[in-house]
Design an enzyme around this catalytic site. Structure first.
Site, PDB file in Angstrom:
ATOM      1  N   ASP A  81       0.813  -1.143  -0.220  1.00  0.00           N
ATOM      2  CA  ASP A  81      -0.082  -0.071   0.047  1.00  0.00           C
ATOM      3  C   ASP A  81       0.957   1.201   0.034  1.00  0.00           C
ATOM      4  OD1 ASP A  81      -2.266   1.730   0.747  1.00  0.00           O
ATOM      5  OD2 ASP A  81      -1.728   1.883   2.406  1.00  0.00           O
ATOM      6  N   ASP A  83      -0.102   5.089   1.020  1.00  0.00           N
ATOM      7  CA  ASP A  83      -0.697   6.104   1.956  1.00  0.00           C
ATOM      8  C   ASP A  83      -0.229   5.429   3.411  1.00  0.00           C
ATOM      9  OD1 ASP A  83      -1.629   8.720   0.683  1.00  0.00           O
ATOM     10  OD2 ASP A  83      -1.880   6.879  -0.500  1.00  0.00           O
TER      11      ASP A  83
END
Length: 284
Positions: A81, A83
């Site tokens: 991922d 963020d």
């Protein structure tokens, strides 16, 4: 199973002995000042997880119980991922700060990441709609002024790439940032959402298919197929509830500075060490 302890600070002999007893490990030996390992320990149960969390958490120690004898090079893909995982910020929250709406957008982001908002598509549309009319130059300012890589990110990526592993950045964030990180970090594949921009302004709309939890999981499976790997040879790293589905298809899941719902379901949680903590879990 092997037990691995890691901490940002040197591990004390007392802490090593205490964890060895909790995990019923015959031995638990220092591997470095901040790392200790045991080749055998008790099977991970809810009670053992609770006991290890209770002891290690207040002492800023990360623990992991992983299959013995595996090598990092047995894996073929590291999927991340973006963020609050590969990078330290939530880009959409920082974009919103430029129009005075960071608190409002952050509240939606937090609720979505905790799993309290189950419709990620709707939560993203709600947040992006608040950005309508913002000058698109703000995106570059967020990248240049606020985006920082998480601790250990570059070391982790250099090492897995040197081992021949492929890398995937799959994000519910935006291509403006993944497109910049891809060449910078020599990532193999990136996927994220596209903000519509007209006449240099954000329209408050997202173009195309939204990268939600299902799309993230599908992307991991598609990239595995493309490189001739089984999903069990994938390592997935994430922090929010929209990462759970892609973590579930992987052979190893790492919750990084993650929400409780993610830590509870991941193979391993890094609450204190950096992303390079991955390198200590297995022999190379």
């Amino acid at each position: 199973m092997s037990l691995i302890l890691q901490s940002p600070a040197p591990l004390s002999a007392n802490d090593i002995d205490a964890v060895r007893a909790i995990a019923q490990a015959p031995t638990l030996a220092p591997r470095a000042e901040t790392v200790a390992a045991a080749d055998a320990c008790a099977a991970l149960t809810p009670a053992l997880r609770e006991a290890l969390d209770a002891y290690c958490g207040p002492r800023s120690i990360d623990w992991a119980i992983v299959p013995a004898g595996r090598k990092l090079s047995d894996f073929k893909l590291v999927a991340m991922d973006m963020d609050s995982t590969l990078i330290t910020i939530e880009c959409i929250d920082e974009i919103a700060d430029f129009c005075g709406l960071k608190a409002e957008v952050s509240a939606i982001t937090e609720a979505a990441m905790r799993g309290e908002i189950t419709d990620f598509n709707e939560s993203l549309r709600r947040r992006v709609a608040l950005l309508k009319g913002l000058d698109a130059s703000v995106l570059d300012r967020v990248y240049e002024e606020r985006l920082r890589l998480s601790p250990g990110a570059e070391t982790m990526l250099r090492t897995v790439q040197a081992l021949g592993m492929r890398t995937l950045l799959v994000s519910g964030g935006f291509v403006h940032f993944t497109d910049k990180l891809k060449p910078r970090l020599k990532l193999d594949v990136t996927r994220a959402n596209t903000l519509e921009i007209v006449d240099g302004k954000l329209t408050g709309q997202v173009l195309g298919e939204i990268v939600n939890a299902d799309v993230k999981a599908r992307t991991v499976q598609e990239v595995c197929a493309q490189i001739g790997a089984d999903p069990s040879q994938a390592i997935v790293m994430g922090d929010g509830s929209n990462d759970l589905k892609m973590m579930a298809v992987a052979g190893l899941s790492v919750a990084f500075r993650a929400k409780p719902v993610v830590r509870a379901q991941a193979s391993v949680a890094f609450n204190h060490v950096g992303l390079d903590g991955l390198l200590q879990l297995f022999a190379h």
